[in-house]
Motif scaffolding. Sequence first.
Motif, PDB file in Angstrom:
ATOM      1  N   ALA A   1     -13.714  30.624 -23.195  1.00  0.00           N
ATOM      2  CA  ALA A   1     -13.817  30.907 -24.629  1.00  0.00           C
ATOM      3  C   ALA A   1     -13.756  29.620 -25.445  1.00  0.00           C
ATOM      4  N   ALA A   2     -12.853  28.720 -25.072  1.00  0.00           N
ATOM      5  CA  ALA A   2     -12.734  27.453 -25.795  1.00  0.00           C
ATOM      6  C   ALA A   2     -14.020  26.639 -25.681  1.00  0.00           C
ATOM      7  N   GLU A   3     -14.616  26.601 -24.482  1.00  0.00           N
ATOM      8  CA  GLU A   3     -15.876  25.878 -24.289  1.00  0.00           C
ATOM      9  C   GLU A   3     -16.991  26.502 -25.121  1.00  0.00           C
ATOM     10  N   MET A   4     -17.065  27.824 -25.136  1.00  0.00           N
ATOM     11  CA  MET A   4     -18.109  28.519 -25.894  1.00  0.00           C
ATOM     12  C   MET A   4     -17.980  28.253 -27.392  1.00  0.00           C
ATOM     13  N   LEU A   5     -16.762  28.331 -27.893  1.00  0.00           N
ATOM     14  CA  LEU A   5     -16.544  28.132 -29.327  1.00  0.00           C
ATOM     15  C   LEU A   5     -16.848  26.692 -29.731  1.00  0.00           C
ATOM     16  N   GLU A   6     -16.461  25.739 -28.893  1.00  0.00           N
ATOM     17  CA  GLU A   6     -16.759  24.335 -29.196  1.00  0.00           C
ATOM     18  C   GLU A   6     -18.262  24.100 -29.224  1.00  0.00           C
ATOM     19  N   LEU A   7     -18.982  24.641 -28.238  1.00  0.00           N
ATOM     20  CA  LEU A   7     -20.416  24.432 -28.158  1.00  0.00           C
ATOM     21  C   LEU A   7     -21.139  25.107 -29.325  1.00  0.00           C
ATOM     22  N   ALA A   8     -20.567  26.215 -29.816  1.00  0.00           N
ATOM     23  CA  ALA A   8     -21.159  26.934 -30.944  1.00  0.00           C
ATOM     24  C   ALA A   8     -20.778  26.329 -32.286  1.00  0.00           C
ATOM     25  N   GLY A   9     -19.857  25.349 -32.274  1.00  0.00           N
ATOM     26  CA  GLY A   9     -19.414  24.736 -33.520  1.00  0.00           C
ATOM     27  C   GLY A   9     -18.392  25.560 -34.272  1.00  0.00           C
ATOM     28  N   VAL A  10     -17.732  26.482 -33.561  1.00  0.00           N
ATOM     29  CA  VAL A  10     -16.676  27.308 -34.164  1.00  0.00           C
ATOM     30  C   VAL A  10     -15.385  26.961 -33.434  1.00  0.00           C
ATOM     31  N   ASP A  11     -14.811  25.835 -33.785  1.00  0.00           N
ATOM     32  CA  ASP A  11     -13.670  25.326 -33.016  1.00  0.00           C
ATOM     33  C   ASP A  11     -12.376  25.274 -33.821  1.00  0.00           C
ATOM     34  N   ASP A  12     -12.271  26.117 -34.870  1.00  0.00           N
ATOM     35  CA  ASP A  12     -11.064  26.122 -35.691  1.00  0.00           C
ATOM     36  C   ASP A  12     -10.198  27.352 -35.427  1.00  0.00           C
ATOM     37  N   ARG A  13     -10.476  28.078 -34.337  1.00  0.00           N
ATOM     38  CA  ARG A  13      -9.727  29.275 -34.007  1.00  0.00           C
ATOM     39  C   ARG A  13      -9.112  29.134 -32.618  1.00  0.00           C
ATOM     40  N   ASP A  14      -7.949  29.751 -32.412  1.00  0.00           N
ATOM     41  CA  ASP A  14      -7.252  29.705 -31.129  1.00  0.00           C
ATOM     42  C   ASP A  14      -7.578  30.976 -30.345  1.00  0.00           C
ATOM     43  N   PRO A  15      -8.331  30.880 -29.227  1.00  0.00           N
ATOM     44  CA  PRO A  15      -8.669  32.088 -28.468  1.00  0.00           C
ATOM     45  C   PRO A  15      -7.445  32.870 -28.019  1.00  0.00           C
ATOM     46  N   ALA A  16      -6.360  32.174 -27.657  1.00  0.00           N
ATOM     47  CA  ALA A  16      -5.154  32.875 -27.190  1.00  0.00           C
ATOM     48  C   ALA A  16      -4.572  33.770 -28.271  1.00  0.00           C
ATOM     49  N   GLN A  17      -4.725  33.365 -29.527  1.00  0.00           N
ATOM     50  CA  GLN A  17      -4.186  34.174 -30.619  1.00  0.00           C
ATOM     51  C   GLN A  17      -4.864  35.535 -30.689  1.00  0.00           C
ATOM     52  N   SER A  18      -6.154  35.581 -30.333  1.00  0.00           N
ATOM     53  CA  SER A  18      -6.871  36.858 -30.394  1.00  0.00           C
ATOM     54  C   SER A  18      -6.356  37.854 -29.364  1.00  0.00           C
ATOM     55  N   LEU A  19      -5.764  37.343 -28.277  1.00  0.00           N
ATOM     56  CA  LEU A  19      -5.126  38.235 -27.305  1.00  0.00           C
ATOM     57  C   LEU A  19      -3.746  38.672 -27.792  1.00  0.00           C
ATOM     58  N   ARG A  20      -3.049  37.735 -28.439  1.00  0.00           N
ATOM     59  CA  ARG A  20      -1.692  38.065 -28.918  1.00  0.00           C
ATOM     60  C   ARG A  20      -1.725  39.044 -30.079  1.00  0.00           C
ATOM     61  N   ASP A  21      -2.686  38.887 -30.996  1.00  0.00           N
ATOM     62  CA  ASP A  21      -2.660  39.729 -32.203  1.00  0.00           C
ATOM     63  C   ASP A  21      -3.525  40.993 -32.094  1.00  0.00           C
ATOM     64  N   GLY A  22      -4.202  41.158 -30.950  1.00  0.00           N
ATOM     65  CA  GLY A  22      -4.951  42.386 -30.736  1.00  0.00           C
ATOM     66  C   GLY A  22      -6.372  42.391 -31.269  1.00  0.00           C
ATOM     67  N   THR A  23      -6.808  41.290 -31.892  1.00  0.00           N
ATOM     68  CA  THR A  23      -8.156  41.300 -32.466  1.00  0.00           C
ATOM     69  C   THR A  23      -9.235  41.304 -31.384  1.00  0.00           C
ATOM     70  N   ALA A  24      -8.962  40.690 -30.220  1.00  0.00           N
ATOM     71  CA  ALA A  24      -9.934  40.740 -29.122  1.00  0.00           C
ATOM     72  C   ALA A  24     -10.077  42.173 -28.604  1.00  0.00           C
ATOM     73  N   MET A  25      -8.956  42.870 -28.460  1.00  0.00           N
ATOM     74  CA  MET A  25      -9.016  44.274 -28.045  1.00  0.00           C
ATOM     75  C   MET A  25      -9.794  45.105 -29.063  1.00  0.00           C
ATOM     76  N   ASP A  26      -9.577  44.840 -30.337  1.00  0.00           N
ATOM     77  CA  ASP A  26     -10.315  45.565 -31.380  1.00  0.00           C
ATOM     78  C   ASP A  26     -11.821  45.351 -31.218  1.00  0.00           C
ATOM     79  N   ARG A  27     -12.224  44.106 -30.926  1.00  0.00           N
ATOM     80  CA  ARG A  27     -13.649  43.814 -30.754  1.00  0.00           C
ATOM     81  C   ARG A  27     -14.218  44.542 -29.541  1.00  0.00           C
ATOM     82  N   PHE A  28     -13.454  44.575 -28.449  1.00  0.00           N
ATOM     83  CA  PHE A  28     -13.945  45.262 -27.253  1.00  0.00           C
ATOM     84  C   PHE A  28     -14.104  46.751 -27.518  1.00  0.00           C
ATOM     85  N   ARG A  29     -13.121  47.352 -28.173  1.00  0.00           N
ATOM     86  CA  ARG A  29     -13.229  48.777 -28.491  1.00  0.00           C
ATOM     87  C   ARG A  29     -14.423  49.047 -29.405  1.00  0.00           C
TER      88      ARG A  29
END
Length: 430
Positions: free
Chosen positions: A282-310
């Motif tokens: 995820a970190a590699e993908m975000l860096e390559l896409a130029g979206v590198d101001d977000r912490d991928p681990a936070q999306s697992l902690r706060d549930g936003t990744a689960m929300d996206r999957f659902r």
Amino acid sequence: MSFDAPAVIKTKRDGGRLTDAEIDWVIDAYTRGRVAEEQMAALLMAIFLRGMDYRETVRWTTAMVSSGDRLDLRGLRRAGHPLATVDKHSTGGVGDKITLTVVPVVAACGAAVPQAAGRGLGHTGGTLDKLESIAGFTAHLPNEHVRQQLCTVGAAIFAAGQLAPADAKLYALRDITGTVESLPLIASSVMSKKLAEGAGALVLDVKVGSGALIKSVAQCRELAHTMTRLGAAHGLRTRALLTDMNRPLGGAAGNAVEVAEALEVLAGGGPPDVVELTLRLAAEMLELAGVDDRDPAQSLRDGTAMDRFRALVTAQGGDLSAPLPIGACSETVTAARGGTMGDIDAMAIGLTVWRLGAGRSRPGERVQPGAGIRIHRRPGEPVAAGERLFTLYTDTPERFPAAMSALDGGWRVVDTPPRPQPLILDRMTS
């Protein structure tokens, strides 16, 4: 110019180089049904044995892209802001459910992920087979639906359909003809789909080891180098990670059992190796896409990744409230003695799961959504005599003897813990 399949086959059989015109003709003719399956199977075997040089591989890839549509993802926006697109592709492994975790993580961090995914290939699992174990889920999406879903959800995982349709036919044929492990065929298969889907950047997860399509580190470096060069030649920003596949990823391999484990990761838990690889990719993908101001681990902690999957599953007709299927019949392997779980061979697990019904031996064969294996003790974990080590699931109990035979010898209980192995072996750019 006029060509015929036997002449093209003989050229490669005898070690010759296929011309651009020959490659264009044979891919187009096969896609249209004018080259028979038996003839293409012979050509694939000739390529497997004789190889293709880089120029042939470039042209083979381009011809497959040209065999169908290209997805136009220009101008995607959410809430008035432009969306950067990036994708990830794995060359295939055992227990590799990373697409199910990394796609929603990256989407939760603000990039859009268009993923044209595949089905099982040989002993390796297929993302579409796993997702289709979810009640109602469909991978067959019109191109306009994909665009709209990227704007609303931030991700779509779909069958390639008319994107590089030549690859879809070749993919199924390679699966049953012993030609899966050819480097140029792997590289062109992966990159044709990814070029046709129109993402702005791509991160490749190139598997290395016993459970991978390619076993040696040197050959995997060559494969990664070829694919990153193919990306650069077509204007696609491409990066590759070489990752270990001597051991299966996580504690589950199969179809629905891997979905269940992916949901554990998205809920903030799950096996450490699955979490580690998810976050690194995820970190590699975000860096390559130029979206590198977000912490991928936070999306697992706060549930936003689960929300996206659902949201992704719902948008594609799936119902996560329905129970995931599990094989009606099960067999358990227990420890004959205490000690420590030694190394578990990824290939042994992959063949076990394939023999349980999670993979195919004929084109178009239906897989069993509930077939799979749960690994109760990972390498280095303590084991007590009589404790459960593996549980195998299938709907057809006559499969158990062959599956148990594949598993036998692929693991052992030892006195000295095995040495930890790094998950990320190398990082390569074009």
